[in-house]
Scaffold this motif. Structure first.
Motif, PDB file in Angstrom:
ATOM      1  N   GLY A  39      -3.044  -0.031   2.492  1.00 37.23           N
ATOM      2  CA  GLY A  39      -2.879   0.400   1.114  1.00 37.23           C
ATOM      3  C   GLY A  39      -2.421   1.848   1.068  1.00 37.23           C
ATOM      4  O   GLY A  39      -1.253   2.162   1.263  1.00 37.23           O
ATOM      5  N   ASP A  40      -3.340   2.761   0.858  1.00 39.04           N
ATOM      6  CA  ASP A  40      -3.059   4.190   0.818  1.00 39.04           C
ATOM      7  C   ASP A  40      -3.566   4.786   2.123  1.00 39.04           C
ATOM      8  O   ASP A  40      -4.735   5.130   2.232  1.00 39.04           O
ATOM      9  CB  ASP A  40      -3.789   4.820  -0.379  1.00 39.04           C
ATOM     10  CG  ASP A  40      -3.548   6.315  -0.503  1.00 39.04           C
ATOM     11  OD1 ASP A  40      -2.648   6.820   0.198  1.00 39.04           O
ATOM     12  OD2 ASP A  40      -4.252   6.961  -1.288  1.00 39.04           O
ATOM     13  N   ASP A  50       6.275   0.681  -1.731  1.00 44.19           N
ATOM     14  CA  ASP A  50       4.914   0.463  -2.226  1.00 44.19           C
ATOM     15  C   ASP A  50       4.282  -0.756  -1.548  1.00 44.19           C
ATOM     16  O   ASP A  50       4.942  -1.533  -0.855  1.00 44.19           O
ATOM     17  CB  ASP A  50       4.904   0.324  -3.754  1.00 44.19           C
ATOM     18  CG  ASP A  50       5.677  -0.886  -4.269  1.00 44.19           C
ATOM     19  OD1 ASP A  50       5.641  -1.961  -3.630  1.00 44.19           O
ATOM     20  OD2 ASP A  50       6.318  -0.767  -5.318  1.00 44.19           O
ATOM     21  N   ARG A  73      -5.807  -7.727   1.607  1.00 46.50           N
ATOM     22  CA  ARG A  73      -7.042  -7.128   1.098  1.00 46.50           C
ATOM     23  C   ARG A  73      -6.955  -5.608   0.939  1.00 46.50           C
ATOM     24  O   ARG A  73      -7.510  -5.050  -0.005  1.00 46.50           O
ATOM     25  CB  ARG A  73      -8.236  -7.525   1.960  1.00 46.50           C
ATOM     26  CG  ARG A  73      -8.350  -6.840   3.285  1.00 46.50           C
ATOM     27  CD  ARG A  73      -9.594  -7.304   4.041  1.00 46.50           C
ATOM     28  NE  ARG A  73      -9.556  -8.736   4.295  1.00 46.50           N
ATOM     29  CZ  ARG A  73     -10.548  -9.562   3.943  1.00 46.50           C
ATOM     30  NH1 ARG A  73     -11.627  -9.104   3.347  1.00 46.50           N
ATOM     31  NH2 ARG A  73     -10.464 -10.847   4.211  1.00 46.50           N
ATOM     32  N   GLU A  74      -6.290  -4.917   1.854  1.00 43.59           N
ATOM     33  CA  GLU A  74      -6.248  -3.466   1.720  1.00 43.59           C
ATOM     34  C   GLU A  74      -5.411  -3.029   0.524  1.00 43.59           C
ATOM     35  O   GLU A  74      -5.660  -1.979  -0.057  1.00 43.59           O
ATOM     36  CB  GLU A  74      -5.730  -2.815   3.011  1.00 43.59           C
ATOM     37  CG  GLU A  74      -6.740  -2.845   4.138  1.00 43.59           C
ATOM     38  CD  GLU A  74      -6.578  -1.694   5.110  1.00 43.59           C
ATOM     39  OE1 GLU A  74      -5.500  -1.066   5.138  1.00 43.59           O
ATOM     40  OE2 GLU A  74      -7.539  -1.426   5.850  1.00 43.59           O
ATOM     41  N   GLU A  76      -5.353  -4.569  -2.264  1.00 45.72           N
ATOM     42  CA  GLU A  76      -6.117  -4.885  -3.474  1.00 45.72           C
ATOM     43  C   GLU A  76      -7.309  -3.957  -3.671  1.00 45.72           C
ATOM     44  O   GLU A  76      -7.962  -3.991  -4.716  1.00 45.72           O
ATOM     45  CB  GLU A  76      -6.591  -6.340  -3.395  1.00 45.72           C
ATOM     46  CG  GLU A  76      -5.426  -7.333  -3.386  1.00 45.72           C
ATOM     47  CD  GLU A  76      -5.848  -8.741  -3.022  1.00 45.72           C
ATOM     48  OE1 GLU A  76      -7.028  -8.929  -2.639  1.00 45.72           O
ATOM     49  OE2 GLU A  76      -5.006  -9.655  -3.108  1.00 45.72           O
ATOM     50  N   ARG A  77      -7.574  -3.105  -2.680  1.00 49.26           N
ATOM     51  CA  ARG A  77      -8.688  -2.171  -2.776  1.00 49.26           C
ATOM     52  C   ARG A  77      -8.253  -0.924  -3.541  1.00 49.26           C
ATOM     53  O   ARG A  77      -7.149  -0.429  -3.356  1.00 49.26           O
ATOM     54  CB  ARG A  77      -9.179  -1.798  -1.377  1.00 49.26           C
ATOM     55  CG  ARG A  77     -10.366  -0.845  -1.384  1.00 49.26           C
ATOM     56  CD  ARG A  77     -10.793  -0.494   0.030  1.00 49.26           C
ATOM     57  NE  ARG A  77     -11.182  -1.696   0.770  1.00 49.26           N
ATOM     58  CZ  ARG A  77     -10.914  -1.917   2.046  1.00 49.26           C
ATOM     59  NH1 ARG A  77     -10.223  -1.039   2.731  1.00 49.26           N
ATOM     60  NH2 ARG A  77     -11.322  -3.027   2.618  1.00 49.26           N
ATOM     61  N   GLN A  78      -9.123  -0.413  -4.374  1.00 47.78           N
ATOM     62  CA  GLN A  78      -8.827   0.795  -5.125  1.00 47.78           C
ATOM     63  C   GLN A  78      -9.106   2.031  -4.253  1.00 47.78           C
ATOM     64  O   GLN A  78     -10.044   2.059  -3.478  1.00 47.78           O
ATOM     65  CB  GLN A  78      -9.683   0.868  -6.390  1.00 47.78           C
ATOM     66  CG  GLN A  78      -9.439  -0.289  -7.372  1.00 47.78           C
ATOM     67  CD  GLN A  78      -8.030  -0.297  -7.899  1.00 47.78           C
ATOM     68  OE1 GLN A  78      -7.486   0.736  -8.299  1.00 47.78           O
ATOM     69  NE2 GLN A  78      -7.416  -1.473  -7.928  1.00 47.78           N
ATOM     70  N   GLY A  79      -8.281   3.072  -4.410  1.00 49.83           N
ATOM     71  CA  GLY A  79      -8.515   4.313  -3.698  1.00 49.83           C
ATOM     72  C   GLY A  79      -8.018   4.253  -2.267  1.00 49.83           C
ATOM     73  O   GLY A  79      -7.247   3.374  -1.881  1.00 49.83           O
ATOM     74  N   ARG A  80      -8.455   5.222  -1.474  1.00 51.12           N
ATOM     75  CA  ARG A  80      -8.016   5.311  -0.087  1.00 51.12           C
ATOM     76  C   ARG A  80      -8.521   4.129   0.730  1.00 51.12           C
ATOM     77  O   ARG A  80      -9.583   3.585   0.464  1.00 51.12           O
ATOM     78  CB  ARG A  80      -8.493   6.628   0.536  1.00 51.12           C
ATOM     79  CG  ARG A  80      -7.728   7.841   0.036  1.00 51.12           C
ATOM     80  CD  ARG A  80      -8.089   9.071   0.850  1.00 51.12           C
ATOM     81  NE  ARG A  80      -7.281  10.215   0.459  1.00 51.12           N
ATOM     82  CZ  ARG A  80      -6.093  10.497   0.988  1.00 51.12           C
ATOM     83  NH1 ARG A  80      -5.604   9.712   1.931  1.00 51.12           N
ATOM     84  NH2 ARG A  80      -5.412  11.559   0.592  1.00 51.12           N
ATOM     85  N   SER A  81      -7.731   3.781   1.728  1.00 51.17           N
ATOM     86  CA  SER A  81      -8.033   2.595   2.520  1.00 51.17           C
ATOM     87  C   SER A  81      -8.426   3.011   3.928  1.00 51.17           C
ATOM     88  O   SER A  81      -7.586   3.459   4.704  1.00 51.17           O
ATOM     89  CB  SER A  81      -6.800   1.684   2.555  1.00 51.17           C
ATOM     90  OG  SER A  81      -7.094   0.468   3.167  1.00 51.17           O
TER      91      SER A  81
END
Length: 219
Positions: A39-40, A50, A73-74, A76-81
């Motif tokens: 993710g991030d 993105d 899954r990563e 879909e997670r909010q914030g840093r991964s």
């Protein structure tokens, strides 16, 4: 129990080197490989595409390839991964006794002491290390990392099946000089990527104009 193997990375973009590593791990460890775009990522600059776009490219790349699946899954997670959070989530899903492994490149292993709660990773999963050309794994490792890896190394895939976490295996695979960084630079400059990308991914990149690629630029 079957080994649950996750291949994490930015995949920015996914290329044939990534696929070669995933297939080598699938064959060596006799398991499904779950490709998981980050993710991030907190340890590097933001990706050029993105998360949803990178996941689409992974899906295109592995379409029809046995034993490779996409895990979002990563994204879909909010914030840093953080990897430690991802592995803790997976561990809670598959239970304490199922073998779990995280596949990373050698450069990521060398940077492990800079990761969030990096020592906790060994209690959650095995590490499978894919080497790159010029890798420093055979050189002297930083003292902190060498101490953490002592007595964890194994040459036997079976060792990853016999316990849930804690071992480190070097993956024998065809070394590739393909680099996502170089591919992005080639695309931006309008230089053909020379078959370094899966055809469906190359077509998608040019269709969407990703990384500065022109819609009708050569592949």
């Amino acid at each position: 129990m079957a080994l649950h193997l996750v291949y994490g990375g930015t995949f920015d973009p996914i290329h044939n080197g990534h696929l070669a590593i995933a297939c080598a791990a699938r064959d060596a460890l006799a398991c499904t490989v779950h490709l998981m775009p980050t993710g991030d990522p907190p340890h590097r600059a933001p990706p050029g595409a993105d998360g949803a776009t990178r996941a689409t490219m992974v899906a295109l790349a592995i379409d029809g390839v046995p034993g490779l699946v996409l895990d979002r899954r990563e994204l879909e997670r909010q914030g840093r991964s953080y990897t430690v959070d991802t592995l803790a989530e997976l561990r809670s899903e598959i239970g304490p006794s199922t073998p779990l492994a995280w596949l990373v490149g050698a450069d990521s292993l060398l940077g492990l002491p800079g990761w969030h709660r990096w020592r906790d990773l060994f209690g959650l999963a095995h590490l499978v290390i894919a080497e790159r050309p010029g890798s420093a794994l055979d050189a002297e490792l930083p003292a902190e990392l060498a101490a953490a890896l002592q007595n964890r190394w194994t040459r036997e895939a079976a060792d990853l099946q016999s316990q849930p976490a804690g071992r480190v295996l070097r993956l024998h695979q065809p070394l590739s000089h393909v680099s996502a960084t170089a591919i992005r630079a080639q695309l931006s400059a309008g230089v053909p990527t020379g078959g370094q990308l899966p055809p469906a991914v190359a077509a998608f990149i040019h269709e969407k104009g990703l990384y500065g690629a022109a819609a009708r630029a050569p592949l």
